[in-house]
Design an enzyme around this catalytic site. Sequence first.
Site, PDB file in Angstrom:
ATOM      1  N   ASP A  34      66.650 127.158 -27.905  1.00 44.26           N
ATOM      2  CA  ASP A  34      66.338 126.413 -26.688  1.00 44.26           C
ATOM      3  C   ASP A  34      66.372 127.372 -25.512  1.00 44.26           C
ATOM      4  O   ASP A  34      67.030 128.418 -25.574  1.00 44.26           O
ATOM      5  CB  ASP A  34      67.341 125.273 -26.471  1.00 44.26           C
ATOM      6  CG  ASP A  34      66.756 124.124 -25.668  1.00 44.26           C
ATOM      7  OD1 ASP A  34      66.453 124.324 -24.475  1.00 44.26           O
ATOM      8  OD2 ASP A  34      66.583 123.029 -26.228  1.00 44.26           O
ATOM      9  N   GLY A  75      59.916 121.037 -26.459  1.00 44.13           N
ATOM     10  CA  GLY A  75      58.795 120.611 -25.626  1.00 44.13           C
ATOM     11  C   GLY A  75      59.228 119.606 -24.584  1.00 44.13           C
ATOM     12  O   GLY A  75      60.377 119.145 -24.568  1.00 44.13           O
ATOM     13  N   SER A  77      59.691 116.115 -23.182  1.00 44.14           N
ATOM     14  CA  SER A  77      59.902 114.860 -23.895  1.00 44.14           C
ATOM     15  C   SER A  77      59.516 113.632 -23.085  1.00 44.14           C
ATOM     16  O   SER A  77      59.763 112.505 -23.506  1.00 44.14           O
ATOM     17  CB  SER A  77      61.376 114.733 -24.313  1.00 44.14           C
ATOM     18  OG  SER A  77      62.223 114.753 -23.170  1.00 44.14           O
ATOM     19  N   SER A 113      55.763 111.001 -31.632  1.00 42.82           N
ATOM     20  CA  SER A 113      56.291 109.909 -30.828  1.00 42.82           C
ATOM     21  C   SER A 113      55.448 108.654 -30.998  1.00 42.82           C
ATOM     22  O   SER A 113      54.255 108.725 -31.331  1.00 42.82           O
ATOM     23  CB  SER A 113      56.297 110.318 -29.346  1.00 42.82           C
ATOM     24  OG  SER A 113      56.551 109.228 -28.497  1.00 42.82           O
ATOM     25  N   TYR A 142      51.481 113.012 -22.329  1.00 39.80           N
ATOM     26  CA  TYR A 142      52.525 113.252 -23.331  1.00 39.80           C
ATOM     27  C   TYR A 142      52.071 112.729 -24.696  1.00 39.80           C
ATOM     28  O   TYR A 142      52.196 113.419 -25.720  1.00 39.80           O
ATOM     29  CB  TYR A 142      53.815 112.565 -22.890  1.00 39.80           C
ATOM     30  CG  TYR A 142      54.904 112.539 -23.941  1.00 39.80           C
ATOM     31  CD1 TYR A 142      55.575 113.698 -24.294  1.00 39.80           C
ATOM     32  CD2 TYR A 142      55.270 111.345 -24.563  1.00 39.80           C
ATOM     33  CE1 TYR A 142      56.576 113.667 -25.254  1.00 39.80           C
ATOM     34  CE2 TYR A 142      56.264 111.311 -25.511  1.00 39.80           C
ATOM     35  CZ  TYR A 142      56.918 112.476 -25.861  1.00 39.80           C
ATOM     36  OH  TYR A 142      57.903 112.460 -26.812  1.00 39.80           O
TER      37      TYR A 142
END
Length: 274
Positions: A34, A75, A77, A113, A142
């Site tokens: 990260d 990425g 979110s 998602s 997104y």
Amino acid sequence: MADQRVLITGSAGIVGTLMRPRLRRPGRVLRLLDLAAQPAAEDGEAAEIVTGSVTDPAVMAGACAGADALIHLGGHSRENSWEATLDVNINGTHTVLEAARQAGVKRVILASSNHAVGFRRNADAGEAGLPADSSPRPDTYYGVSKAAIESLGSLYHSRFGMDVIVVRIGSCFETPLPLGPRGLITWLSPDDGARLFEACLSAPSPGYRLIWGVSDNTRRIYSLAEAEALGYKSLDNAEAYAGQLADKPGPTGAAAEFVGGPFCTAPLGEFNPI
């Protein structure tokens, strides 16, 4: 026998933070990548901390070296500008997959998602639930990025033979309460999330799969058949929290009609915390 090394991108994010303690296993090393600072490995924890971006080819090449499997959570979110979404979510995922290919990583799990199909109607789910491989109907930039990630995963499986499992996550928090009544539909409990990722890591030769990442909620509208075919078994149900949300107003209008909920009416390209 050598330890299994699992690379997790976005490991300091919400889902990554929840998964870190739950994916610890004897004989497994978690390589945690990260940009944000992360806690050092605890006593007895087999963890390697990597600081860097999924958009950096050199960082990703080093992170993928020697990895047996990859869980790509990195990425943005939430909704963001098109430029940021393109750079981090889409180009970043290509960078991740290319590094994994060059390093010979055989198993890749990509976090997608519900917003990849956000403009599908809840009423279309039917008794069996909305199929996990429903074609994209994104609700935001997104959502577009998640649809693109799914396509990239398909390409890398078909071209290079990588086992790629794409998980269309509903919402993964400690409880469903942050999303209000909608969370009773979309929640993936952290413990179920770990069960799901374990199934994805251990399923033999899955090829390319699209699955839903949700718990077996009483009010869910998503099919679990595809995830269960990989060995997933949900043990949690958001309905346990329904009493705490009884006085909260439910979604209305487009937020009630479509899978993406309030994302379907949120401004495009503007960061929002919903």
